[in-house]
Design a protein around this motif. Structure first.
Motif, PDB file in Angstrom:
ATOM      1  N   GLU A 199       1.124  -1.159   0.748  1.00 26.42           N
ATOM      2  CA  GLU A 199      -0.371   0.009   0.105  1.00 26.42           C
ATOM      3  C   GLU A 199       0.864   0.981   0.077  1.00 26.42           C
ATOM      4  O   GLU A 199       0.357   2.446  -0.654  1.00 26.42           O
ATOM      5  CB  GLU A 199      -1.069  -0.070   0.919  1.00 26.42           C
ATOM      6  CG  GLU A 199      -2.071  -1.241   1.325  1.00 26.42           C
ATOM      7  CD  GLU A 199      -3.210  -1.123   2.292  1.00 26.42           C
ATOM      8  OE1 GLU A 199      -2.565  -0.124   3.324  1.00 26.42           O
ATOM      9  OE2 GLU A 199      -3.768  -2.290   2.329  1.00 26.42           O
ATOM     10  N   TYR A 200       1.673   1.316   0.780  1.00 25.36           N
ATOM     11  CA  TYR A 200       2.823   2.618   0.698  1.00 25.36           C
ATOM     12  C   TYR A 200       3.805   2.378  -0.302  1.00 25.36           C
ATOM     13  O   TYR A 200       3.779   3.773  -0.717  1.00 25.36           O
ATOM     14  CB  TYR A 200       3.180   2.391   2.203  1.00 25.36           C
ATOM     15  CG  TYR A 200       4.308   3.870   2.084  1.00 25.36           C
ATOM     16  CD1 TYR A 200       3.723   5.340   2.559  1.00 25.36           C
ATOM     17  CD2 TYR A 200       5.254   4.340   2.361  1.00 25.36           C
ATOM     18  CE1 TYR A 200       3.997   6.359   2.994  1.00 25.36           C
ATOM     19  CE2 TYR A 200       5.768   5.412   2.906  1.00 25.36           C
ATOM     20  CZ  TYR A 200       5.292   5.976   3.068  1.00 25.36           C
ATOM     21  OH  TYR A 200       6.118   7.410   2.957  1.00 25.36           O
ATOM     22  N   TYR A 201       4.347   1.699  -0.592  1.00 26.61           N
ATOM     23  CA  TYR A 201       5.549   0.999  -1.900  1.00 26.61           C
ATOM     24  C   TYR A 201       5.214   0.727  -2.535  1.00 26.61           C
ATOM     25  O   TYR A 201       6.011   0.119  -3.577  1.00 26.61           O
ATOM     26  CB  TYR A 201       6.710   0.327  -0.659  1.00 26.61           C
ATOM     27  CG  TYR A 201       7.332   0.909  -0.341  1.00 26.61           C
ATOM     28  CD1 TYR A 201       7.637   2.966   0.253  1.00 26.61           C
ATOM     29  CD2 TYR A 201       7.159   0.755   1.598  1.00 26.61           C
ATOM     30  CE1 TYR A 201       8.438   3.504   1.479  1.00 26.61           C
ATOM     31  CE2 TYR A 201       7.879   1.255   2.630  1.00 26.61           C
ATOM     32  CZ  TYR A 201       8.660   2.550   2.367  1.00 26.61           C
ATOM     33  OH  TYR A 201       9.292   3.378   2.937  1.00 26.61           O
ATOM     34  N   ASN A 202       3.743   1.034  -2.773  1.00 26.62           N
ATOM     35  CA  ASN A 202       3.210   0.785  -4.277  1.00 26.62           C
ATOM     36  C   ASN A 202       3.744  -0.655  -5.101  1.00 26.62           C
ATOM     37  O   ASN A 202       4.382  -1.432  -5.858  1.00 26.62           O
ATOM     38  CB  ASN A 202       3.746   1.393  -5.843  1.00 26.62           C
ATOM     39  CG  ASN A 202       2.999   1.601  -6.629  1.00 26.62           C
ATOM     40  OD1 ASN A 202       2.018   0.418  -6.548  1.00 26.62           O
ATOM     41  ND2 ASN A 202       3.209   2.220  -7.691  1.00 26.62           N
ATOM     42  N   ASN A 203       3.193  -2.042  -4.077  1.00 23.59           N
ATOM     43  CA  ASN A 203       3.651  -3.706  -4.590  1.00 23.59           C
ATOM     44  C   ASN A 203       5.083  -3.588  -5.243  1.00 23.59           C
ATOM     45  O   ASN A 203       5.385  -4.496  -6.065  1.00 23.59           O
ATOM     46  CB  ASN A 203       2.693  -3.523  -5.665  1.00 23.59           C
ATOM     47  CG  ASN A 203       0.988  -3.716  -4.920  1.00 23.59           C
ATOM     48  OD1 ASN A 203       1.032  -4.418  -4.293  1.00 23.59           O
ATOM     49  ND2 ASN A 203       0.860  -3.074  -5.945  1.00 23.59           N
ATOM     50  N   VAL A 204       6.557  -3.070  -4.381  1.00 22.43           N
ATOM     51  CA  VAL A 204       7.485  -3.733  -4.121  1.00 22.43           C
ATOM     52  C   VAL A 204       7.573  -4.390  -4.808  1.00 22.43           C
ATOM     53  O   VAL A 204       7.210  -5.524  -3.416  1.00 22.43           O
ATOM     54  CB  VAL A 204       8.269  -2.332  -3.897  1.00 22.43           C
ATOM     55  CG1 VAL A 204       8.061  -2.896  -2.170  1.00 22.43           C
ATOM     56  CG2 VAL A 204      10.242  -2.390  -4.306  1.00 22.43           C
ATOM     57  N   PRO A 205       8.682  -5.344  -5.719  1.00 25.65           N
ATOM     58  CA  PRO A 205       8.734  -6.494  -4.981  1.00 25.65           C
ATOM     59  C   PRO A 205      10.268  -6.560  -4.192  1.00 25.65           C
ATOM     60  O   PRO A 205      10.842  -5.541  -3.974  1.00 25.65           O
ATOM     61  CB  PRO A 205       9.637  -7.106  -6.516  1.00 25.65           C
ATOM     62  CG  PRO A 205       8.993  -6.159  -7.814  1.00 25.65           C
ATOM     63  CD  PRO A 205       9.004  -4.540  -6.963  1.00 25.65           C
ATOM     64  N   VAL A 206      10.127  -8.161  -3.811  1.00 32.07           N
ATOM     65  CA  VAL A 206      11.328  -8.022  -3.167  1.00 32.07           C
ATOM     66  C   VAL A 206      12.740  -9.429  -3.738  1.00 32.07           C
ATOM     67  O   VAL A 206      12.368  -9.468  -4.328  1.00 32.07           O
ATOM     68  CB  VAL A 206      10.838  -8.706  -1.658  1.00 32.07           C
ATOM     69  CG1 VAL A 206       9.703  -7.992  -0.479  1.00 32.07           C
ATOM     70  CG2 VAL A 206      10.279 -10.249  -2.029  1.00 32.07           C
ATOM     71  N   PRO A 207      13.914  -8.755  -2.973  1.00 28.88           N
ATOM     72  CA  PRO A 207      14.843  -7.339  -2.444  1.00 28.88           C
ATOM     73  C   PRO A 207      14.310  -6.413  -2.855  1.00 28.88           C
ATOM     74  O   PRO A 207      14.141  -5.770  -3.314  1.00 28.88           O
ATOM     75  CB  PRO A 207      15.667  -9.091  -2.035  1.00 28.88           C
ATOM     76  CG  PRO A 207      15.944  -8.751  -2.997  1.00 28.88           C
ATOM     77  CD  PRO A 207      14.966  -9.718  -3.809  1.00 28.88           C
ATOM     78  N   VAL A 208      13.909  -6.209  -1.308  1.00 32.50           N
ATOM     79  CA  VAL A 208      14.359  -4.478  -1.799  1.00 32.50           C
ATOM     80  C   VAL A 208      14.709  -3.899  -0.501  1.00 32.50           C
ATOM     81  O   VAL A 208      14.303  -3.750   0.783  1.00 32.50           O
ATOM     82  CB  VAL A 208      13.059  -3.605  -1.457  1.00 32.50           C
ATOM     83  CG1 VAL A 208      11.905  -3.815  -0.991  1.00 32.50           C
ATOM     84  CG2 VAL A 208      12.861  -1.632  -1.927  1.00 32.50           C
ATOM     85  N   GLY A 209      15.541  -2.904  -0.627  1.00 25.05           N
ATOM     86  CA  GLY A 209      16.208  -1.483   0.860  1.00 25.05           C
ATOM     87  C   GLY A 209      15.649  -0.726   0.676  1.00 25.05           C
ATOM     88  O   GLY A 209      15.561   0.082  -0.373  1.00 25.05           O
ATOM     89  N   ILE A 210      14.335   0.411   2.074  1.00 28.00           N
ATOM     90  CA  ILE A 210      14.342   1.464   1.937  1.00 28.00           C
ATOM     91  C   ILE A 210      14.597   2.426   2.432  1.00 28.00           C
ATOM     92  O   ILE A 210      14.466   1.381   3.879  1.00 28.00           O
ATOM     93  CB  ILE A 210      12.927   1.309   1.661  1.00 28.00           C
ATOM     94  CG1 ILE A 210      12.361   0.505   0.452  1.00 28.00           C
ATOM     95  CG2 ILE A 210      12.313   3.045   1.331  1.00 28.00           C
ATOM     96  CD1 ILE A 210      10.962   0.549   0.327  1.00 28.00           C
TER      97      ILE A 210
END
Length: 448
Positions: A199-210
């Motif tokens: 919801e906040y990061y728009n269905n971002v795939p993983v792995p991800v570092g924010i």
């Protein structure tokens, strides 16, 4: 959601230090932002694709609050987190970490992977504090950082590339000395983590570092094998960012049954908490005998009425534990037993629940002397009475192997002078004490 099962080319979102819409909100003015309080399991119940527990796995938010703090003002709150209500009633006190993170209200549109349309509104992280139950934490500005950096690591139990990212971040956190905290958003086990990523990061795939709410990001791992170096560069960029002058404190208390009490204080251009007011010297006897406990009292108040703990320096090389917490203004009384003659400077200091500590108080000079007033004053309280008789009987007949700190005070007939020992204290000395108390009332010999 699509998991990045293959090594993907990483992407970077680079934002300038000051955006056109004033996203830094860094001038000395009122501050507005969103406070998010994350609760995480330090060593997770869930394992990654390599069969190892995740670190700091996100369980849920204890609070999400919009806050406004005027310049030079302090904002504070106390809240509770119910583990059972969150679906984790089996959590343990020693395996929880709480993170308080303040995100700037000014947003800017960013793409987590340029060209792929993962657009979201980034709100930069301006301050972070973390603590385990029974501890407190503070937004740290060491290592040349302007604030403590916060990383949200998106992961999943079946993600084959996620362990590489997890190892890089965990190693940086453990070994590089940066003011840095992170949580792992395990999207296929935690609904709150899934909601945060979707919801906040728009269905971002993983792995991800924010990093710091989107000020920097990295999707996937470095195909060249330097994921750690890529993470370090982003962490250092966040740490150099100009942020508002925020001081944030966090204190966490285990209430039992999985419930946490969480206290947060945030100062905008002002300390989030001031140390308790200065202590006067401890109050108590300044002439005492060794071998017996003697009480000493201290008290002070706290400018924010925070609870206070006290520590004593007994003047013989011994520091006490921290006693408390006590309510602001409440007296702390603790006893100490010296084991030999000495002159000791007794002093104390105080700290509040946030760890803000006073300087040492002025000292009370305490003379520890074997004989005070007269022979027979075994407890050092100034007169020979029934208590001293009880001690004499105990030494002779009940616990004869337990030594007195000062045998000279029990050697009423002076048979062992000038250096009496246990063989010099006997029935004759007991008879002299009984005669003094109940028969002839003859005075006891003065101290030598």
């Amino acid at each position: 959601m699509l998991l990045l099962a293959l090594v993907v080319v990483f992407s970077t979102v680079l934002m300038p230090c000051a955006s056109a819409n004033g996203a830094n909100n860094s001038s000395r003015a009122a501050y507005s932002g969103t406070l998010r309080v994350y609760v995480a399991e330090t060593e997770s119940r869930w394992d990654d694709d390599w069969g190892r527990p995740f670190h700091y796995a996100f369980l849920g938010f204890a609070a999400v609050d919009e806050i406004n703090i005027a310049d030079l003002e302090v904002w504070d709150t106390t809240l509770t987190w119910d583990a059972s209500a969150a679906g984790f009633g089996d959590v343990t006190e020693g395996n929880l970490t709480v993170f308080a993170v303040l995100f700037n209200s000014a947003g800017h549109i960013e793409d987590l992977r340029p060209g792929y349309g993962y657009w979201f509104t980034a709100h930069d992280g301006d301050a972070t504090a973390a603590a385990h139950p029974g501890e407190s934490g503070r937004n740290d500005t060491t290592a040349g950082f302007t604030h403590t950096v916060f990383v949200e690591e998106g992961s999943a139990t079946t993600c084959v590339n996620c362990p590489y990212v997890a190892d890089a971040l965990h190693d940086i956190h453990a070994n590089d000395g940066y003011p840095l905290h992170y949580v792992t958003l395990v999207e296929d086990r935690s609904i709150p983590a899934q909601n945060r990523l979707n919801e906040y990061y728009n269905n971002v795939p993983v792995p991800v570092g924010i990093f710091d709410g989107g000020y920097r990001s990295m999707m996937g791992r470095d195909p060249g094998g330097d994921t750690r170096g890529e993470y370090v560069s982003r962490i250092e960029a966040c740490g150099a960012r100009v942020v508002p002058p925020l001081d944030m404190l966090l204190s966490v208390t285990w209430l039992g049954g999985g419930d946490l009490e969480i206290e947060i204080g945030i100062g905008n251009g002002a300390p989030a908490s001031s140390a308790p007011n200065a202590l006067a010297a401890p109050i108590g006897d300044d002439l005492v005998s060794p071998g017996y406990g003697h009480p000493y009292q201290v008290s002070t108040t706290d400018p924010e009425s925070d609870s206070i703990s006290y520590q004593f320096d007994w003047g013989d090389g011994s520091l006490s534990e921290w006693y408390g917490p006590y309510a602001s203004g409440e007296t702390c009384t603790q006893s100490y037993e010296w084991d030999s003659e000495n002159v000791c400077d007794v002093r104390a200091k105080a700290r509040d629940v946030w760890g803000s500590t006073t300087d040492w108080s002025a000292s009370l000079a305490v003379s520890v002397e074997c004989c005070i007033g007269t022979i027979g004053n075994l407890d050092g309280l100034g007169i020979v009475d029934g208590t001293d008789l009880t001690i004499m009987i105990d030494v002779l007949f009940i616990h004869p192997t337990v030594p007195l700190a000062c045998w000279g005070t029990a050697d009423c007939d002076g048979s062992g002078a000038p250096n009496p020992g246990p063989m010099d204290v006997d029935g004759t000395d007991l008879t002299i004490m009984i005669d003094h108390l109940f028969i002839g009332m003859d005075p006891m010999p003065p101290c030598p």
